[in-house]
Design a protein around this motif. Structure first.
Motif, short mmCIF file in Angstrom:
data_model
loop_
_atom_site.label_atom_id
_atom_site.label_comp_id
_atom_site.label_asym_id
_atom_site.label_seq_id
_atom_site.Cartn_x
_atom_site.Cartn_y
_atom_site.Cartn_z
N LYS A 240 0.82 -1.21 0.00
CA LYS A 240 0.00 0.00 0.00
C LYS A 240 0.86 1.27 0.00
O LYS A 240 0.32 2.37 -0.07
CB LYS A 240 -0.92 0.02 1.23
CG LYS A 240 -1.84 -1.19 1.32
CD LYS A 240 -2.75 -1.29 0.11
CE LYS A 240 -3.70 -2.48 0.24
NZ LYS A 240 -4.50 -2.69 -1.00
N GLN A 241 2.19 1.12 0.09
CA GLN A 241 3.06 2.30 0.09
C GLN A 241 4.38 1.94 -0.60
O GLN A 241 5.23 1.25 -0.02
CB GLN A 241 3.36 2.82 1.50
CG GLN A 241 4.22 4.08 1.49
CD GLN A 241 4.59 4.56 2.87
OE1 GLN A 241 3.98 4.16 3.87
NE2 GLN A 241 5.59 5.43 2.95
N VAL A 242 4.54 2.42 -1.81
CA VAL A 242 5.77 2.21 -2.57
C VAL A 242 6.45 3.57 -2.74
O VAL A 242 5.85 4.51 -3.27
CB VAL A 242 5.49 1.58 -3.94
CG1 VAL A 242 6.75 1.51 -4.78
CG2 VAL A 242 4.90 0.18 -3.75
N ASP A 243 7.69 3.68 -2.27
CA ASP A 243 8.42 4.95 -2.27
C ASP A 243 9.50 4.96 -3.35
O ASP A 243 10.05 3.92 -3.73
CB ASP A 243 9.11 5.17 -0.92
CG ASP A 243 8.15 5.42 0.21
OD1 ASP A 243 6.94 5.59 -0.04
OD2 ASP A 243 8.61 5.46 1.37
N HIS A 244 9.84 6.17 -3.79
CA HIS A 244 11.01 6.36 -4.65
C HIS A 244 12.24 6.62 -3.80
O HIS A 244 12.15 7.15 -2.68
CB HIS A 244 10.78 7.55 -5.59
CG HIS A 244 10.49 8.85 -4.89
ND1 HIS A 244 11.45 9.60 -4.24
CD2 HIS A 244 9.32 9.52 -4.71
CE1 HIS A 244 10.90 10.68 -3.71
NE2 HIS A 244 9.60 10.65 -3.97
N VAL B 227 13.47 1.62 -5.75
CA VAL B 227 12.04 1.61 -5.40
C VAL B 227 11.81 0.62 -4.25
O VAL B 227 12.35 -0.50 -4.25
CB VAL B 227 11.20 1.25 -6.63
CG1 VAL B 227 9.71 1.31 -6.28
CG2 VAL B 227 11.51 2.19 -7.79
N THR B 228 10.99 1.04 -3.28
CA THR B 228 10.85 0.27 -2.04
C THR B 228 9.40 0.22 -1.59
O THR B 228 8.75 1.26 -1.47
CB THR B 228 11.69 0.91 -0.92
OG1 THR B 228 13.06 1.02 -1.35
CG2 THR B 228 11.61 0.10 0.36
N ALA B 229 8.92 -0.98 -1.31
CA ALA B 229 7.60 -1.15 -0.68
C ALA B 229 7.77 -0.93 0.82
O ALA B 229 8.11 -1.84 1.57
CB ALA B 229 7.05 -2.54 -0.98
N ARG B 230 7.56 0.31 1.24
CA ARG B 230 7.93 0.71 2.60
C ARG B 230 7.15 -0.05 3.67
O ARG B 230 7.70 -0.42 4.71
CB ARG B 230 7.69 2.22 2.77
CG ARG B 230 8.35 2.81 4.01
CD ARG B 230 9.85 2.79 3.88
NE ARG B 230 10.28 3.62 2.76
CZ ARG B 230 11.49 3.54 2.21
NH1 ARG B 230 12.38 2.68 2.66
NH2 ARG B 230 11.82 4.33 1.19
N ASP B 231 5.87 -0.29 3.42
CA ASP B 231 5.08 -1.01 4.42
C ASP B 231 5.57 -2.44 4.59
O ASP B 231 5.63 -2.97 5.71
CB ASP B 231 3.59 -0.98 4.07
CG ASP B 231 3.29 -1.41 2.64
OD1 ASP B 231 4.23 -1.58 1.83
OD2 ASP B 231 2.09 -1.58 2.32
N LEU B 232 5.98 -3.08 3.52
CA LEU B 232 6.48 -4.45 3.61
C LEU B 232 7.86 -4.48 4.28
O LEU B 232 8.19 -5.44 4.98
CB LEU B 232 6.55 -5.09 2.23
CG LEU B 232 5.22 -5.16 1.45
CD1 LEU B 232 5.42 -5.91 0.15
CD2 LEU B 232 4.13 -5.80 2.30
N GLN B 233 8.64 -3.45 4.06
CA GLN B 233 9.94 -3.36 4.72
C GLN B 233 9.76 -3.34 6.23
O GLN B 233 10.49 -4.00 6.97
CB GLN B 233 10.68 -2.10 4.25
CG GLN B 233 12.09 -1.96 4.78
CD GLN B 233 12.75 -0.68 4.32
OE1 GLN B 233 12.09 0.33 4.05
NE2 GLN B 233 14.07 -0.69 4.21
N LYS B 234 8.76 -2.60 6.69
CA LYS B 234 8.50 -2.52 8.13
C LYS B 234 7.96 -3.84 8.67
O LYS B 234 8.35 -4.30 9.74
CB LYS B 234 7.50 -1.40 8.42
CG LYS B 234 8.03 0.00 8.11
CD LYS B 234 6.94 1.05 8.31
CE LYS B 234 7.44 2.43 7.96
NZ LYS B 234 6.37 3.48 8.11
N VAL B 235 7.07 -4.47 7.93
CA VAL B 235 6.44 -5.72 8.38
C VAL B 235 7.46 -6.86 8.42
O VAL B 235 7.52 -7.62 9.40
CB VAL B 235 5.26 -6.09 7.46
CG1 VAL B 235 4.80 -7.52 7.73
CG2 VAL B 235 4.11 -5.12 7.67
N ASP B 236 8.27 -6.97 7.38
CA ASP B 236 9.17 -8.12 7.25
C ASP B 236 10.36 -8.05 8.19
O ASP B 236 10.89 -9.08 8.61
CB ASP B 236 9.68 -8.25 5.81
CG ASP B 236 8.58 -8.67 4.84
OD1 ASP B 236 7.47 -8.99 5.31
OD2 ASP B 236 8.84 -8.68 3.63
#
Length: 253
Positions: free
Chosen positions: A103-107, A140-149
């Motif tokens: 739900k949140q992909v950052d540059h 490019v980074t899926a920030r929400d998944l980075q936090k969850v994983d």
């Protein structure tokens, strides 16, 4: 000198070089022996691809103090490295695809280093001898998944999550290079490589003490502050002083 991977029409991608907005074919191996043919094709007539097909992509986290602060994270005492898969690479103009899992992909705009020759345990003072050139990158980074994983493989590893381009610039001093990121023309990130916690030379020395670097490998050197989410319909531009602009549209998967 600027090297590209390009095609005309339906041809397979090939290496070329640029001279005064014209393209010439490169015969041979750009990392070994090659021959440059006359640059007679207007650059505007060719399709550009990612300028290198890396065997591995080594990225560096929190290499700018202000970026670490905006993430609420500590600045590492040694380089914080991770890998992105080669399957994440796309070239100029290719779409960044937002996956349904996030739900949140950052540059993240970054200077990328292209390794030119094999090296292990490279001394920092010799590190630039192993560099073929530099290009622009978007980590490019899926920030929400980075936090969850809690680790970054999934968040950083989706297909299309590593735009590279538009070309490799071989004549660049990486010590003080401006980096900009714009989304739909709005400035999001601005920084200079002089603000990196670990310099290009230090990164090459550290990484090569862990793994052998091979010709064509790419090192992403970290992003300045100002990361922000992307949405469908955006156009994100990473501009590196002395290199050029890497532009990619954003679409849904």
């Amino acid at each position: 000198m600027r090297f590209i991977r390009y095609s005309l029409g339906d041809e397979l991608p090939r290496y070329g070089w640029i001279y005064q907005d014209h393209v010439g074919l490169v015969e041979g191996d750009i990392f070994n022996e090659y021959r440059r043919l006359e640059a007679g094709m207007p650059l505007e007539r060719v399709k550009l691809f990612a300028p290198v097909r890396p065997g591995k992509i080594i990225a560096v986290g929190r290499n700018y103090v202000e970026h670490a602060r905006e993430r609420g994270a500590e600045v590492p005492e040694i380089p914080l490295i991770f890998l992105k898969p080669p399957s994440s690479v796309v070239g100029p103009g290719e779409a960044i695809l937002l996956p349904p899992q996030s739900k949140q992909v950052d540059h993240e705009s970054e200077l990328a280093v292209v390794i030119g020759k094999r090296g292990k345990w490279i001394a920092a003072e010799d590190a630039l001898d192993y560099v073929f050139g530099y290009t622009a990158a978007n980590d490019v980074t899926a920030r929400d998944l980075q936090k969850v994983d809690g680790q970054w493989t999934r968040a950083k590893g989706f297909d299309t999550f590593c735009p590279l381009g538009p070309w490799i610039e071989t004549e660049l001093d990486p010590a003080d290079v401006l980096i900009h990121c714009r989304v739909n023309g709005e400035l999001r990130q601005v920084g200079s490589t002089r603000d990196m916690v670990f310099s290009v030379q230090q990164l090459i020395a550290f990484i090569s003490s862990v793994m052998t670097l091979e010709p064509g490998d790419v090192i992403l050197t970290g992003t300045p502050a100002g990361i922000a989410p992307l949405k469908v319909g955006d156009v994100v531009e990473v501009e590196i002083e002395g290199i050029g602009v890497l532009s990619n549209p954003v679409k849904a998967l």
